[in-house]
Design a protein around this motif. Structure first.
Motif: not given
Length: 138
Positions: A69-78
């Motif tokens: 299951f592979d993906a690329t992060y688009q948005e990260v808000v801790p």
């Protein structure tokens, strides 16, 4: 291409910081990222930044089937939100909202065309339920 949006949710009896760590740390992901006890997640990797890679190996415990299951992060808000784009263009976004001493976790994901929406909702919800159990044990 347009995808049907599916929403799943769980209230986790743990603070957002604990929930976030369990959601984003490979060592934790491998302990909850499967829908049933006859599956496992033997490996995971996380590059937690926009443009960073996410990968989780999911396998049947008997070795009969598995997939990455592979993906690329688009948005990260801790402690608040993480979204990623799958290789086929679908998007999944998970939010973490503090509620009454715990955290409401909501994922909205694009359904794929191969399996029924109900089957996908049930599978993703089962994984989220495993996550809830794991995060509450920390």
């Amino acid at each position: 291409m347009s995808f049907e949006k599916v929403t799943i949710a769980a209230q986790v009896d743990a603070p957002p910081e604990t929930v976030w760590t369990a959601w984003t740390t490979p060592d934790h992901i491998t302990r909850w990222n499967f829908a049933s006890d006859d599956w496992c997640c033997p490996s995971a990797s996380v590059d937690l930044r926009p443009g960073g890679a996410y990968s989780a190996r999911m396998e049947a415990r008997d070795g009969s089937f598995g997939f990455d299951f592979d993906a690329t992060y688009q948005e990260v808000v801790p402690h608040e939100k993480a979204s990623f784009r799958l290789e086929d263009g679908r998007v999944a976004e998970t939010t973490f909202t503090p509620v009454d001493g715990g955290t409401q976790v909501v994922t909205v994901f694009d359904a794929e065309a191969q399996h029924s929406v109900d089957m996908q909702r049930e599978g993703w919800q089962a994984i989220l339920n495993n996550f809830k159990k794991h995060a509450e044990s920390l």
